[in-house]
Design a protein around this motif. Structure first.
Motif, PDB file in Angstrom:
ATOM      1  N   THR A  97       2.527   0.330  -5.798  1.00  0.00           N
ATOM      2  CA  THR A  97       3.949   0.575  -5.631  1.00  0.00           C
ATOM      3  C   THR A  97       4.506  -0.057  -4.366  1.00  0.00           C
ATOM      4  N   VAL A  98       3.705  -0.167  -3.338  1.00  0.00           N
ATOM      5  CA  VAL A  98       4.200  -0.736  -2.074  1.00  0.00           C
ATOM      6  C   VAL A  98       4.787  -2.112  -2.310  1.00  0.00           C
ATOM      7  N   GLY A  99       4.072  -2.954  -3.012  1.00  0.00           N
ATOM      8  CA  GLY A  99       4.547  -4.314  -3.225  1.00  0.00           C
ATOM      9  C   GLY A  99       5.592  -4.433  -4.306  1.00  0.00           C
ATOM     10  N   VAL A 101       7.727  -1.807  -5.722  1.00  0.00           N
ATOM     11  CA  VAL A 101       8.938  -0.989  -5.645  1.00  0.00           C
ATOM     12  C   VAL A 101       9.421  -0.828  -4.209  1.00  0.00           C
ATOM     13  N   GLY A 102       8.530  -0.472  -3.308  1.00  0.00           N
ATOM     14  CA  GLY A 102       8.923  -0.316  -1.912  1.00  0.00           C
ATOM     15  C   GLY A 102       8.247   0.875  -1.270  1.00  0.00           C
ATOM     16  N   TRP A 103       8.523   1.027   0.020  1.00  0.00           N
ATOM     17  CA  TRP A 103       7.863   2.058   0.816  1.00  0.00           C
ATOM     18  C   TRP A 103       8.324   3.462   0.462  1.00  0.00           C
ATOM     19  N   GLU A 104       9.554   3.618  -0.009  1.00  0.00           N
ATOM     20  CA  GLU A 104      10.047   4.958  -0.358  1.00  0.00           C
ATOM     21  C   GLU A 104       9.243   5.533  -1.522  1.00  0.00           C
ATOM     22  N   PHE A 106       6.277   4.589  -2.419  1.00  0.00           N
ATOM     23  CA  PHE A 106       4.923   4.794  -1.905  1.00  0.00           C
ATOM     24  C   PHE A 106       4.823   6.144  -1.195  1.00  0.00           C
TER      25      PHE A 106
END
Length: 163
Positions: A97-99, A101-104, A106
């Motif tokens: 998910t980090v790559g 969708v994003g850190w939120e 994650f």
């Protein structure tokens, strides 16, 4: 408390995953999308089937966590394996998910992972969450009795008396 919270979160996640995959299936069907010549109806059915499977799996894990929290007992062996599997899935999805969708997203997945792992650790092999030592010591002092601790298996017992 953490087990109940994790159970509620997994129920919400089951609903969200089902709705997401159902939407993907509908979009694929309506747009007649094809991946390397695959039938759009099969792709739509696959997305819907995986959505149902994922929702049932997550809801089952949520039910296990709710029962653990309400009963205040450790999960049985099969339920513990189920919770370990869902924890691993959340860890892998969090890494992906980090790559994508994003850190939120994650962070959300890691909070759910932390709740599941905390429940597994708190309800260890002993069966119930451990109380702090200050509460355990206060209870034994009030009764005036000291409890004899059993040795661990494989630990040498008391030395024999000399004759």
């Amino acid at each position: 408390m953490a087990a109940v919270a994790a159970g509620v979160v997994l129920f919400a996640e089951a609903f969200g995953v089902f709705m997401l995959l159902m939407t993907v299936g509908i979009v694929v069907e309506n747009q007649s999308m094809s991946l390397d010549g695959l039938d759009p109806a099969m792709m739509s059915g696959g997305a819907l089937g995986f959505g149902i499977f994922s929702a049932v799996f997550l809801a089952g894990c949520g039910l296990v966590l709710l029962l653990v929290g309400v009963r205040d007992r450790a999960p049985a062996r099969f339920a513990r394996i189920l919770l370990v599997v869902v924890a691993v899935v959340h860890g892998v999805l969090g890494a992906l998910t980090v790559g994508l969708v994003g850190w939120e997203a994650f962070a959300v997945l890691m909070v759910v992972l932390a709740l599941i792992v905390f429940t597994l650790v708190a309800y260890g092999p002993g069966g119930r969450p451990q109380k702090p030592e200050s509460q355990q010591g206060a209870g034994s002092e009030q009764g005036g009795e000291t409890q004899k601790q059993e040795p661990f298996p494989g630990e040498p017992g008391p030395k024999p008396a000399a004759s």
